[in-house]
Motif scaffolding. Sequence first.
Motif, PDB file in Angstrom:
ATOM      1  N   LEU A  25       0.808  -1.215   0.000  1.00 13.24           N
ATOM      2  CA  LEU A  25       0.000   0.000   0.000  1.00 13.24           C
ATOM      3  C   LEU A  25       0.845   1.270   0.000  1.00 13.24           C
ATOM      4  N   LYS A  26       2.151   1.123  -0.079  1.00 16.59           N
ATOM      5  CA  LYS A  26       2.984   2.312  -0.224  1.00 16.59           C
ATOM      6  C   LYS A  26       2.822   2.859  -1.636  1.00 16.59           C
ATOM      7  N   VAL A  27       2.669   4.165  -1.728  1.00 14.06           N
ATOM      8  CA  VAL A  27       2.510   4.794  -3.037  1.00 14.06           C
ATOM      9  C   VAL A  27       3.861   5.068  -3.672  1.00 14.06           C
ATOM     10  N   ILE A  28       4.822   5.496  -2.868  1.00 14.05           N
ATOM     11  CA  ILE A  28       6.148   5.864  -3.366  1.00 14.05           C
ATOM     12  C   ILE A  28       7.090   4.673  -3.227  1.00 14.05           C
ATOM     13  N   GLN A  29       7.735   4.308  -4.301  1.00 10.57           N
ATOM     14  CA  GLN A  29       8.685   3.205  -4.274  1.00 10.57           C
ATOM     15  C   GLN A  29      10.100   3.725  -4.049  1.00 10.57           C
ATOM     16  N   SER A  30      10.922   2.910  -3.433  1.00 14.28           N
ATOM     17  CA  SER A  30      12.243   3.358  -2.975  1.00 14.28           C
ATOM     18  C   SER A  30      13.168   3.765  -4.117  1.00 14.28           C
ATOM     19  N   GLY A  38      10.700  12.473   0.261  1.00 11.16           N
ATOM     20  CA  GLY A  38       9.407  12.864   0.810  1.00 11.16           C
ATOM     21  C   GLY A  38       9.426  13.187   2.293  1.00 11.16           C
ATOM     22  N   PRO A  39      10.112  12.396   3.128  1.00  9.14           N
ATOM     23  CA  PRO A  39      10.131  12.697   4.564  1.00  9.14           C
ATOM     24  C   PRO A  39      10.698  14.068   4.918  1.00  9.14           C
ATOM     25  N   THR A 525       3.623  12.837   7.791  1.00  9.76           N
ATOM     26  CA  THR A 525       2.907  11.647   8.256  1.00  9.76           C
ATOM     27  C   THR A 525       3.139  10.516   7.264  1.00  9.76           C
ATOM     28  N   GLY A 526       3.021   9.288   7.754  1.00  9.30           N
ATOM     29  CA  GLY A 526       3.119   8.132   6.870  1.00  9.30           C
ATOM     30  C   GLY A 526       4.372   8.140   6.024  1.00  9.30           C
ATOM     31  N   GLU A 527       4.195   7.980   4.724  1.00 11.72           N
ATOM     32  CA  GLU A 527       5.334   7.964   3.808  1.00 11.72           C
ATOM     33  C   GLU A 527       6.063   9.299   3.756  1.00 11.72           C
ATOM     34  N   MET A 528       5.415  10.351   4.178  1.00 12.32           N
ATOM     35  CA  MET A 528       6.016  11.681   4.136  1.00 12.32           C
ATOM     36  C   MET A 528       6.587  12.084   5.496  1.00 12.32           C
ATOM     37  N   GLY A 529       6.689  11.143   6.425  1.00 13.59           N
ATOM     38  CA  GLY A 529       7.159  11.453   7.771  1.00 13.59           C
ATOM     39  C   GLY A 529       8.526  10.888   8.068  1.00 13.59           C
ATOM     40  N   ASN A 530       8.969  11.109   9.315  1.00 14.04           N
ATOM     41  CA  ASN A 530      10.253  10.614   9.817  1.00 14.04           C
ATOM     42  C   ASN A 530      11.427  11.092   8.974  1.00 14.04           C
ATOM     43  N   GLY A 531      11.465  12.404   8.749  1.00 16.14           N
ATOM     44  CA  GLY A 531      12.523  12.976   7.941  1.00 16.14           C
ATOM     45  C   GLY A 531      13.847  13.059   8.662  1.00 16.14           C
TER      46      GLY A 531
END
Length: 700
Positions: A25-30, A38-39, A525-531
């Motif tokens: 369910l991740k939209v952005i792939q590594s 994103g983070p 948040t989510g995929e855009m978090g933990n920068g």
Amino acid sequence: MLKTFFLTLFMLACAFLPAHAQEDLKVIQSHWVSFTDGPNALYRHQTRQAFELLDEREKALENIQSKAEWQDWQAGIKEKLMQVVGPFPEKTPLKAAITRTVQREGFRMEHVVFQSQPGFYVSSTLFLPDGLAGKAPAIIYCSGHALESYRSFTYQHVILNLVKKGFIVLAFDPVGQGERLEYFDPSTNKPTIGGPTKQHSYPGAQAFVAGTSQAKYMIWDGIRAMDYLISRPEVDPDRIGITGRSGGGTQAAYIAAFDSRIYASAPENYITNFRRLLLTHGPQDAEQNFFRGIAAGLDQPDLLLVRAPKPNLMITTTRDIFNIEGAREARDQVQRIYDSYGLSDRFDMVEDDAGHASTLKNREFMYAFFQKHLDWPGSSKDQNIDTLSREELQVTPTGQVLSSYPGKTIQELNQTHLPKELKGSLAERISRSRELSGYREPSSDIETMMTGRFQRDGYVVEKYLMKGEGDYWVPYLLMRPDKMTSKAVIYLDPEGKGIDAAVGGTMEALVQEGQMVLAPDLLNTGEMGNGGFTGDSNFQGESYNLWFGSILIGRSIVGLHAGDVNRLVKVLQESQGADEIKSLAKGQMAAVLLHAANYNPDIASIALIDPMLSYRSLVAQENYDPANIAYTVAGALPAYDLPDLLENLSNRKPLVIEKNEMDPGTLPNWSESFRESQVKTIQVTDLGERKAYLRKWLNP
């Protein structure tokens, strides 16, 4: 052979697993190069806006040529500084008391406690050289972020060298340091939430929400320290200097900018400029940030520009955490105003090759600076000194102000800034919320990009990216029933879009009611978090420094999120044909949704699950949840609170769901007043009951 047999069985088993068991369910792939940062998108978006504001200041400065124009600039700085920090409280009796006197060879120490505000105690030490004949010059020493404050050996070395050169020195504890800890164990005098940056930022965050600031409290302590110093008969009030390193450099620069009685100022290891700070170390702890400082057109060099032509010295190191390039750029700006006054020799900068440290070269340059400008000749050589013991430097009976006197804390002072009732009509409060949050109306041109899709039983899960307000993309999931529908729900979760997206989860329950469900990962948040940027005030993984960055530019994270939520509303309308859009928010995301819905009539109704519903209650708590801070708006409480936003939506029949384990007696007072209105507040015992109420909310 046996190994091959089991491997074959495993592969066959995987082939027959339900399709959703293999869903990503991740939209952005590594490996997507354009999206892997994103983070850090929130920080980058903040800095781009800051740079635009700083560019405007730079252009204005370039046009200044004459002394009269510089004086106009100074008048503007003074006005802006009071706008972002003031007004200060009235001056009340200091009630200064000498707790004890300690005699050492060549000088004596008088330990002094005074009240900078009624019940707000400041511990300090006045160092008096022996043999003073008449009034002598004095230095206020501001301590950096050492837990022990001026008792640190590094700071003692500077203080006692100044004393040996004949200067009177007043050193005082910044709140949250030395004997002024606010979060500590009285049985051990040890801090309970960490060192100085956290001691400052934890109540300092509440101060911002309450409409005041940690900087104001700390500057006022310094101004009142000045009041005490000039009350002493030994001190020449026309020959006062101030210095301090690191966080003490911050205080020295701030206090000198606000108190014109200080003649010579020498901040150390602090002055750079915001552009270089944001490019490197990022915003610092609470007291180093003015409310909308950058948005008001201020930069760090203004703290020195406003003082001209009084003597200023910048003390710097080339490997400091406060960037040396920014320091040099600040120097060049400040030198121009001194040149225009024809007093170029009253400003100087010294630098040494070191990290964030005190060096011999810099110390001796500073001693000489004060000797010159405070008219106190003598040798500027740095001397070896015998440092003092903790016992000799103890000011209060217990070693801590709060356990020695019936004193107040910053958290308690914050309460005095809260109005008993808000002024203006509800419509005026909503308008003020829009301005304070920094909300911007989304443009009509919104770009999206699909990145994948899964088929589930009765509906599909599609993955998208949406171009946000700036140079970033918001990943989101869109769940669409196989049967066409024009109804949709935007689902906001502070833990990320994937939490309730599994088969059998809450989102599926909404889809089964014939709704499209759009669930985003908003910035941080989510995929855009933990920068990568956590800063010096990180509580349980929550970076206050990101929030401080939003305060500097006047664009709250809540306001930014609200803009992206309403951008997603447009996406549903324009690309999915939705004509009825409701929205659900969990926890702290309630604050985001309340702002977004108030600015967008196209959100037909809202549901809030276990929400944070009051900024006032957060400020009132001595120990609050750090996760709430990012969802607050600085300066909100003098103008509005979240209950106002909810009340304004009462005609849209909002639903509030809380856990039944809450004691009804702990519910906010406003909640009771809404029970007879169209705001429905219920308590549930389990997830099944929650889903049932949400179904009724969707289909009343």
